[in-house]
Write a protein that holds these residues in place. Structure first.
Motif, short mmCIF file in Angstrom:
data_model
loop_
_atom_site.label_atom_id
_atom_site.label_comp_id
_atom_site.label_asym_id
_atom_site.label_seq_id
_atom_site.Cartn_x
_atom_site.Cartn_y
_atom_site.Cartn_z
N LEU A 179 0.85 -1.20 0.00
CA LEU A 179 0.00 0.00 0.00
C LEU A 179 0.88 1.25 0.00
O LEU A 179 0.58 2.24 -0.67
CB LEU A 179 -0.90 -0.03 1.24
N THR A 184 -3.14 -0.76 -5.12
CA THR A 184 -4.49 -0.94 -4.60
C THR A 184 -4.53 -2.34 -4.01
O THR A 184 -4.30 -3.31 -4.72
CB THR A 184 -5.53 -0.81 -5.72
N VAL A 185 -4.76 -2.43 -2.71
CA VAL A 185 -4.54 -3.70 -2.02
C VAL A 185 -5.85 -4.27 -1.48
O VAL A 185 -6.59 -3.58 -0.79
CB VAL A 185 -3.53 -3.53 -0.87
N THR A 186 -6.09 -5.54 -1.80
CA THR A 186 -7.21 -6.27 -1.22
C THR A 186 -6.66 -7.38 -0.33
O THR A 186 -5.75 -8.11 -0.75
CB THR A 186 -8.09 -6.89 -2.33
N ILE A 187 -7.21 -7.49 0.87
CA ILE A 187 -6.76 -8.54 1.78
C ILE A 187 -7.87 -9.58 1.93
O ILE A 187 -8.97 -9.28 2.40
CB ILE A 187 -6.39 -7.95 3.16
N CYS A 188 -7.56 -10.80 1.47
CA CYS A 188 -8.50 -11.93 1.56
C CYS A 188 -8.04 -12.87 2.67
O CYS A 188 -6.87 -12.87 3.05
CB CYS A 188 -8.51 -12.70 0.25
N HIS A 189 -8.96 -13.67 3.17
CA HIS A 189 -8.65 -14.58 4.29
C HIS A 189 -9.71 -15.64 4.35
O HIS A 189 -10.49 -15.80 3.40
CB HIS A 189 -8.56 -13.76 5.59
N ALA A 191 -12.57 -15.97 5.71
CA ALA A 191 -13.97 -15.61 5.48
C ALA A 191 -14.24 -15.34 4.00
O ALA A 191 -15.34 -15.62 3.50
CB ALA A 191 -14.34 -14.39 6.33
N THR A 192 -13.25 -14.81 3.29
CA THR A 192 -13.38 -14.62 1.84
C THR A 192 -13.55 -15.99 1.17
O THR A 192 -14.40 -16.17 0.29
CB THR A 192 -12.11 -13.95 1.27
N ARG A 195 -16.91 -17.63 1.60
CA ARG A 195 -17.95 -17.09 0.69
C ARG A 195 -17.64 -17.42 -0.77
O ARG A 195 -18.37 -16.99 -1.67
CB ARG A 195 -18.08 -15.58 0.87
N TYR B 157 -18.93 -10.54 9.14
CA TYR B 157 -18.08 -11.67 8.73
C TYR B 157 -18.15 -11.92 7.22
O TYR B 157 -19.22 -12.22 6.68
CB TYR B 157 -18.50 -12.93 9.50
N GLY B 158 -17.03 -11.76 6.56
CA GLY B 158 -16.95 -12.06 5.12
C GLY B 158 -17.48 -10.97 4.20
O GLY B 158 -17.48 -11.15 2.98
N GLU B 160 -17.79 -7.81 1.84
CA GLU B 160 -16.89 -7.15 0.89
C GLU B 160 -16.86 -5.66 1.19
O GLU B 160 -17.89 -4.97 1.04
CB GLU B 160 -17.38 -7.39 -0.54
N LEU B 179 -11.09 -5.30 8.93
CA LEU B 179 -10.40 -6.57 8.68
C LEU B 179 -10.48 -7.43 9.94
O LEU B 179 -10.66 -8.65 9.88
CB LEU B 179 -8.94 -6.29 8.32
N PHE B 182 -13.25 -9.62 10.16
CA PHE B 182 -13.26 -10.60 9.06
C PHE B 182 -14.01 -10.13 7.81
O PHE B 182 -14.58 -10.93 7.08
CB PHE B 182 -13.81 -11.96 9.53
N CYS B 183 -14.00 -8.82 7.59
CA CYS B 183 -14.40 -8.33 6.27
C CYS B 183 -13.25 -8.59 5.30
O CYS B 183 -12.09 -8.66 5.70
CB CYS B 183 -14.68 -6.83 6.31
N THR B 184 -13.58 -8.76 4.02
CA THR B 184 -12.57 -8.74 2.96
C THR B 184 -12.42 -7.28 2.57
O THR B 184 -13.39 -6.65 2.14
CB THR B 184 -13.03 -9.57 1.76
N VAL B 185 -11.21 -6.73 2.76
CA VAL B 185 -11.06 -5.28 2.66
C VAL B 185 -10.15 -4.89 1.49
O VAL B 185 -9.05 -5.42 1.36
CB VAL B 185 -10.47 -4.70 3.97
N THR B 186 -10.64 -3.98 0.68
CA THR B 186 -9.84 -3.39 -0.39
C THR B 186 -9.62 -1.92 -0.07
O THR B 186 -10.56 -1.21 0.29
CB THR B 186 -10.54 -3.51 -1.75
N ILE B 187 -8.37 -1.48 -0.18
CA ILE B 187 -8.05 -0.08 0.09
C ILE B 187 -7.71 0.61 -1.23
O ILE B 187 -6.73 0.26 -1.90
CB ILE B 187 -6.89 0.04 1.09
N HIS B 201 -14.15 -1.19 -8.08
CA HIS B 201 -14.03 -1.69 -6.70
C HIS B 201 -15.26 -1.31 -5.88
O HIS B 201 -15.84 -2.16 -5.21
CB HIS B 201 -12.75 -1.17 -6.04
N ASN B 204 -18.37 -3.36 -6.36
CA ASN B 204 -18.42 -4.70 -5.78
C ASN B 204 -18.62 -4.70 -4.27
O ASN B 204 -18.73 -5.76 -3.66
CB ASN B 204 -17.12 -5.45 -6.07
N GLU B 206 -20.06 -4.27 -0.53
CA GLU B 206 -21.28 -4.30 0.28
C GLU B 206 -21.25 -3.19 1.33
O GLU B 206 -22.28 -2.76 1.82
CB GLU B 206 -21.43 -5.67 0.93
#
Lengths: 287, 287
Positions: A179, A184-189, A191-192, A195, B157-158, B160, B179, B182-187, B201, B204, B206
């Motif tokens: 970052l 542009t950074v997305t962090i998945c884990h 919970a991603t 789903r 949880y989960g 976007e 995060l 446990f959200c999937t987070v894009t910055i 972005h 997509n 929520e």
């Protein structure tokens, strides 16, 4: 397309050359970088790791000592030991080797390391500096991963990055370091994944960094054509070491991919020594 | 669809009720939460802000003092002043009011605040604790934004999430706090915008949190049907205050949206008082 292999060794070698010169310069000023690794109880895997650290350190002119504390060391005794090293002016860097015995709260102990001696970059202060885009001692594996990515010559500004895994040690600091470069950074884990959305995120990524610890959790077919794939997973499957990415299938689509082993992990020890030099300088500035 | 308004006042009121009870409990133990705001030089906007702080603080039984230092205060003098407050056992929280005169390095001064008194959550140590998902004193506006989102009853949880803006004060801490859930987070940030990828972005997401400081930079048509939109921007356009999101158009698509003014910013001062209570407890634990 067959991906180009992003090997760790050239990066590690480059870092070592720089570190060696810096160590020499520090010694010329009468300062010897001195790294102390604390090991509580015995552990075969850890012994391999500290052995490698010692070898690399000494090859670079760094003083290295492994301090072995008994397996029954209490939290209080460990913290007292760390505080002793914090107060010792000769000691420039401290590593607390993992794993630790069950009676030790690893995080609480690690956070007692003086931040200017925290060569693994794990104290809240140093983590905060990374988040502030003012890293001083950044965690070694993430810093190495960023160096690997940069070694491709890619312009990071505005790149679409997906980090899979949000660990304290790898995922989050890697996300912050990228970052900082205006990715542009997305962090998945997990919970991603639950789903079923990881594939979609990875499919949009120009750079993918994976650090989960599950063999082949990132499918080769998910990878975007021409992407850079950094696989930080190291998993034992039978007697083979494999990463978190399906290597063969991913290689068909990626432009660059790290092998496992031989990729992202290789620069970690060199980065540790680079951090020791930085820690030494930081302590000199603070005087 | 016409979005439901997510107003800040109910959240702020709820926090204040909790804080007031906690202040009373602390006072019963002989401890008075005491907040000191440092103001260097005069500033009309800042005077409005500190006036509001004082009013809220006193309504909750909190002792509040504004310390006005001369405009020509040097960096060294300011740091000495902060260190004096750090050492003063009666003082439980310290705020350094922005803006500061040009001769002051705001960050360097702010980082001198003892982390257990850092009620704005801006020291590297506290930023690191947020990144570790172990927040103790988290920045007030991000913490308030998360409370606003939670007040919709959504299961985080989960989810976007897209955060637009990667500032130290709002964007990054908000991303970390979400995060943690446990959200999937894009910055996203300026480089995302320059590549024209912010719309995609946001489309997509929520949950969208916007903190840029540019009126209407996030277009209403970008918003996903049914999204939660948190607009942290506060911009003066003519004699109107507007946010960073095109409010009318976004309201057609969102399920929930914060008004500007009256939305995300409203909980900030209440959160500051909540942090003061937390800081007071933290200092008591440390004794």
């Amino acid at each position: 397309m067959a991906a180009e292999l992003l090997k760790g060794k050239p990066i590690a070698d480059k870092i070592k050359v720089e570190v060696s010169a810096e160590v020499e310069a520090l010694k010329a000023k009468g300062v010897t970088p001195f790294l102390v690794a604390i090991q509580v109880g015995e552990n075969a895997a850890s012994a391999v790791y500290t052995g490698a650290q010692k070898k690399v350190a000494e090859s670079l002119g760094i003083r290295y000592e492994l301090r072995e504390l008994p397996a029954e060391t209490t939290q209080e005794e460990l913290i007292k030991y760390i505080e002793g090293l914090n107060a010792d002016d000769e000691v420039k860097g401290i590593i607390l080797q993992m794993p630790l015995p069950a009676q030790i709260d690893a995080r609480a102990a690690q956070w007692k390391i003086a931040y200017s001696k925290d060569v693994e970059g794990m104290t809240p202060h140093n983590v905060g500096l990374v988040t502030y885009f003012a890293p001083r001692l950044a965690p070694c594996t993430p810093a190495g991963a960023v160096e690997l990515i940069k070694s491709t010559g890619v312009d990071l500004y505005g790149k679409e990055v997906v980090v899979v895994g949000h660990s304290d040690i790898v995922g989050k600091p890697t996300a912050m370091l990228l970052l900082k470069e205006f990715c542009t950074v997305t962090i998945c884990h997990i919970a991603t994944g639950q789903r079923g959305l990881t594939a979609q995120h990875v499919g949009n990524a120009e750079i993918v960094v994976v650090a989960v610890g599950v063999p082949g959790i990132v499918k080769g077919e998910w990878i975007k054509e021409g992407a850079i794939v950094i696989d930080i997973g190291i998993n034992k499957v039978g007697d083979k070491i494999v990463g978190d990415v399906e290597f063969e299938a991913a290689s068909e689509k990626a432009a660059y991919i790290t092998p496992v082993p031989g990729g992202a992990g290789v620069a970690t020890t060199a980065m540790l020594m680079k951090n020791l030099v930085e820690a030494t300088k930081w302590q000199l500035e603070m005087k």
